[in-house]
Design an enzyme around this catalytic site. Structure first.
Site, PDB file in Angstrom:
ATOM      1  N   ASP A 207      -2.326   6.440  20.809  1.00 38.26           N
ATOM      2  CA  ASP A 207      -2.660   5.017  20.920  1.00 38.26           C
ATOM      3  C   ASP A 207      -3.453   4.588  19.689  1.00 38.26           C
ATOM      4  O   ASP A 207      -4.396   5.281  19.268  1.00 38.26           O
ATOM      5  CB  ASP A 207      -3.484   4.762  22.183  1.00 38.26           C
ATOM      6  N   ASN A 215      -4.840  -7.325  15.101  1.00 31.98           N
ATOM      7  CA  ASN A 215      -4.061  -8.539  15.367  1.00 31.98           C
ATOM      8  C   ASN A 215      -4.926  -9.788  15.244  1.00 31.98           C
ATOM      9  O   ASN A 215      -4.511 -10.795  14.655  1.00 31.98           O
ATOM     10  CB  ASN A 215      -3.439  -8.471  16.760  1.00 31.98           C
ATOM     11  N   HIS A 220      -0.628 -11.201  13.835  1.00 27.19           N
ATOM     12  CA  HIS A 220       0.355 -10.320  14.489  1.00 27.19           C
ATOM     13  C   HIS A 220       1.382  -9.768  13.510  1.00 27.19           C
ATOM     14  O   HIS A 220       1.904  -8.665  13.721  1.00 27.19           O
ATOM     15  CB  HIS A 220       1.055 -11.079  15.615  1.00 27.19           C
ATOM     16  N   ASP A 224       2.341  -5.917  13.254  1.00 29.09           N
ATOM     17  CA  ASP A 224       3.707  -5.373  13.289  1.00 29.09           C
ATOM     18  C   ASP A 224       3.918  -4.368  12.167  1.00 29.09           C
ATOM     19  O   ASP A 224       4.569  -3.331  12.345  1.00 29.09           O
ATOM     20  CB  ASP A 224       4.737  -6.498  13.167  1.00 29.09           C
ATOM     21  N   GLU A 250       0.949  -0.739  21.582  1.00 32.26           N
ATOM     22  CA  GLU A 250       0.487   0.064  20.454  1.00 32.26           C
ATOM     23  C   GLU A 250       0.463   1.543  20.817  1.00 32.26           C
ATOM     24  O   GLU A 250      -0.264   2.329  20.218  1.00 32.26           O
ATOM     25  CB  GLU A 250      -0.905  -0.383  20.006  1.00 32.26           C
TER      26      GLU A 250
END
Length: 330
Positions: A207, A215, A220, A224, A250
């Site tokens: 994770d 973010n 965002h 990405d 994530e």
């Protein structure tokens, strides 16, 4: 008064022989014209069909007919093929040759084989897929030669479409890793195989630390990019045969078939180091990312993959609580 009726002569009974000959010639010419029209129609159909019609003399191992589409699809001379059947064999993709020959031979006992699909290499080097159905031609006597007839259709475009649909169904669009459904389908198969054979198998859960901050701070689109770079790193570090996929926002997971937790930990540590080396730049501001990992291996008491998944999940959250950027064994 009685009138004697003379019997009627058949039509053209009194026609001169020359006229009869002329009528016969006209009739024959009409038949020839109709045959010619049918042949032209048949030839036009053969040219327009995007499939190869063929006939093969089994005893002589010789192709005795091939339709015009052969030269269009194979890019090779029909004349050379009719002279030597090896022209067809040599065009088959090497990995598919045994299958193509074995399924062709099956037509002798089955009478028909309708599910043959194999690849060929055309003269210009392109790989094409064929759906090649074949049948035994009807024989009027048992001692008649065995003729196999078939139709080979070019299904390359269909295969490419099937491959793309399969990729879309199994791949996470953003990271190009396995999506959650596909990852766990493969992982369940690998676990069951390991359980039946008594082999090691390890499960890793990963994770990204503070991904929400990334973010919120950089947007965002930047988030990405982080996901994509971590997926690339995972694919580069893992061994051939290992499974890797994005199973949540994530969150990524990996399965190491035939790998003890000790060896799997070495892979996880290398993955940790490579992710720490990643550098990101947003409008001149450079930053890095870290991950928390939970790792576990199969024991004799583990009957299902979900048990490993649960242990790895607990270990991963323990890594978060202990300060992040570390690996915890579960």
């Amino acid at each position: 008064m009685m009138v004697n009726k003379q019997p009627q002569s058949p039509p053209f009974a009194h026609m001169p022989a020359a006229a009869e000959t002329l009528l016969a010639l006209m009739h024959a010419q009409g038949e020839v014209a109709r045959l010619s029209e049918r042949e032209q129609l048949f030839s036009s159909l053969l040219v327009s069909v995007n499939a190869v019609l063929w006939a093969f003399d089994w005893e002589a191992q010789r192709m005795i007919y091939v339709s015009p589409a052969y030269e269009r699809i194979f890019g090779r001379s029909a004349g050379l093929l009719l002279a030597d059947y090896n022209e067809w064999r040599d065009s088959i993709y090497p990995d598919d040759l045994d299958y193509a020959e074995r399924t062709l031979a099956e037509v002798l006992e089955k009478g028909a084989v309708e599910d043959r699909e194999y690849r060929i290499i055309s003269a210009d080097g392109q790989i094409r897929w064929l759906s090649d159905k074949c049948f035994i031609s009807q024989q009027s006597s048992p001692d008649q030669r065995v003729i196999v007839v078939g139709i080979a259709e070019d299904i390359t475009e269909k295969k490419h479409l099937e491959g793309e649909l399969q990729r879309l169904a199994t791949t996470d669009v953003l990271t190009q890793s396995s999506n959650r459904r596909h990852f766990f389908e493969c992982a369940h198969r690998e676990f069951e195989q390991a359980r039946l054979e008594g082999r090691d198998i390890s499960f890793l859960l990963l994770d990204i630390d503070d991904f929400k901050v990334i973010n919120d701070t950089y947007g965002h689109q930047e988030g990405d990019q982080v996901l994509q770079r971590i997926a690339e790193t995972g694919r580069a570090v893992l061994r051939r045969g290992d499974l890797f996929g994005r199973i949540g926002g994530e969150e990524f997971a990996a399965v190491f078939p035939g790998c003890s937790p000790e060896v799997a930990q070495q892979i996880a540590e290398r993955l940790q180091r490579e992710i720490q080396r990643l550098s990101f730049n947003h409008e001149g501001q450079v930053y890095g990312v870290t991950v928390s990992q939970g790792l576990t291996g199969r024991t004799d008491e583990d009957g299902i993959l979900d048990t490993l998944f649960a242990r790895a999940d607990v270990a991963m959250y323990q890594a978060k609580r202990q300060g992040k950027n570390q690996i915890v064994l579960g």
